[in-house]
Design a protein around this motif. Structure first.
Motif, short mmCIF file in Angstrom:
data_model
loop_
_atom_site.label_atom_id
_atom_site.label_comp_id
_atom_site.label_asym_id
_atom_site.label_seq_id
_atom_site.Cartn_x
_atom_site.Cartn_y
_atom_site.Cartn_z
N LEU A 150 0.81 -1.21 0.00
CA LEU A 150 0.00 0.00 0.00
C LEU A 150 0.84 1.27 0.00
O LEU A 150 0.45 2.28 -0.57
N ASN A 151 2.03 1.22 0.62
CA ASN A 151 2.85 2.42 0.71
C ASN A 151 4.30 2.04 1.00
O ASN A 151 4.56 1.16 1.82
N LYS A 156 4.51 3.93 -5.97
CA LYS A 156 3.43 4.89 -6.00
C LYS A 156 2.12 4.13 -6.17
O LYS A 156 2.11 2.98 -6.63
N LEU A 157 1.02 4.76 -5.82
CA LEU A 157 -0.26 4.06 -5.78
C LEU A 157 -0.67 3.50 -7.13
O LEU A 157 -1.26 2.41 -7.21
N HIS A 176 2.06 -3.94 3.84
CA HIS A 176 3.13 -2.94 3.73
C HIS A 176 2.54 -1.56 3.95
O HIS A 176 2.68 -0.65 3.12
N ASP A 177 1.87 -1.39 5.09
CA ASP A 177 1.05 -0.21 5.34
C ASP A 177 1.41 0.58 6.59
O ASP A 177 0.73 1.55 6.94
N LEU A 180 1.90 4.59 6.59
CA LEU A 180 0.77 5.47 6.29
C LEU A 180 0.00 5.85 7.54
O LEU A 180 -0.18 5.04 8.44
N GLY A 184 -4.29 8.85 5.48
CA GLY A 184 -3.65 8.57 4.20
C GLY A 184 -4.05 7.23 3.64
O GLY A 184 -4.24 7.07 2.43
N ALA A 185 -4.19 6.24 4.52
CA ALA A 185 -4.58 4.90 4.08
C ALA A 185 -5.97 4.92 3.46
O ALA A 185 -6.22 4.22 2.47
N SER A 188 -5.74 5.92 -0.22
CA SER A 188 -5.23 4.83 -1.06
C SER A 188 -6.24 3.70 -1.17
O SER A 188 -6.44 3.12 -2.25
#
Length: 210
Positions: A150-151, A156-157, A176-177, A180, A184-185, A188
């Motif tokens: 995810l970040n 990049k998204l 993988h978050d 964030l 922010g999550a 995404s």
């Protein structure tokens, strides 16, 4: 197969045995309790807590750790428990069939040397789970459940969205978050829900998925 997501990029799979993927320093050490085998995608600390893994191996001598040969220098304290894995390799770990894909970490910056990274497709014969480590390597196989980064500093998204579209899994979950914020999550997550092309969810650490 029961899959429990721990903080950041650590997964625990339970079937006939217990298999843990990427127990890093951001994740809870309890993920390793009773584990029969561990898969390490690469050497970065958020995927590999060397001290925590050494402690787990000492408490469970039969545990086997699978990693790329380049990761071996990090694992000297319990080298006897380590089995090396190359891209394209297939093996059995904790009762699961595992196929390794990829070989290289995603590019962070041209001035930073790339390291080895393996994605793992894990199957119990009825269901498959794919975790790519720090890469967007697409496996040449059907994937039932995908864990999508995810970040990270290396992504990049739009790459995450295209990755889900390329894999075409039955369902996808964020991982993988840890870098964030919750706000922010949500941004995404909204894009992945709308554009990924499959059922998508972002679950809290400790959530078990059947």
């Amino acid at each position: 197969m029961r899959v429990t997501k721990f903080t950041h990029s650590c997964l625990r799979l339970e079937g006939d045995g217990v298999l843990v993927v990427d127990p890093g320093t951001f994740s809870e050490r309890s993920a390793l309790d009773g584990a029969d085998a561990v898969l390490v995608t690469h050497e970065h600390f958020d995927h590999l807590d060397v001290d925590g893994l050494a402690d787990a191996v000492s408490r469970r001598p039969g545990m086997t750790v699978y990693a790329h040969p380049d990761v071996l220098p990090k694992l000297t304290a319990f080298a006897e428990a380590v089995t090396t894995v190359e891209p394209g390799g297939e093996f059995t770990a904790a009762g699961f069939t595992v196929h390794a894909y990829g070989g290289a970490h995603a590019v962070i910056h041209e001035d930073i040397p790339r390291i080895a990274n393996l994605g793992y497709l894990i199957s119990d014969g009825a269901h498959s789970v794919y975790t790519p480590g720090d890469s967007f390597t697409v496996p040449e196989a059907e994937v039932d459940t995908l864990f999508v980064p995810l970040n990270a500093p290396w992504m990049k998204l739009s790459e995450a969205i295209d990755f889900v579209r390329a894999v075409r899994p039955g369902r996808a979950y964020a991982f993988h978050d840890a870098l964030l914020t919750p706000a922010g999550a949500k941004i995404s997550d909204g894009h992945l829900e709308r554009l990924g092309g499959t059922t998508y969810a972002h679950v809290a650490p400790g959530t078990t998925i059947d």
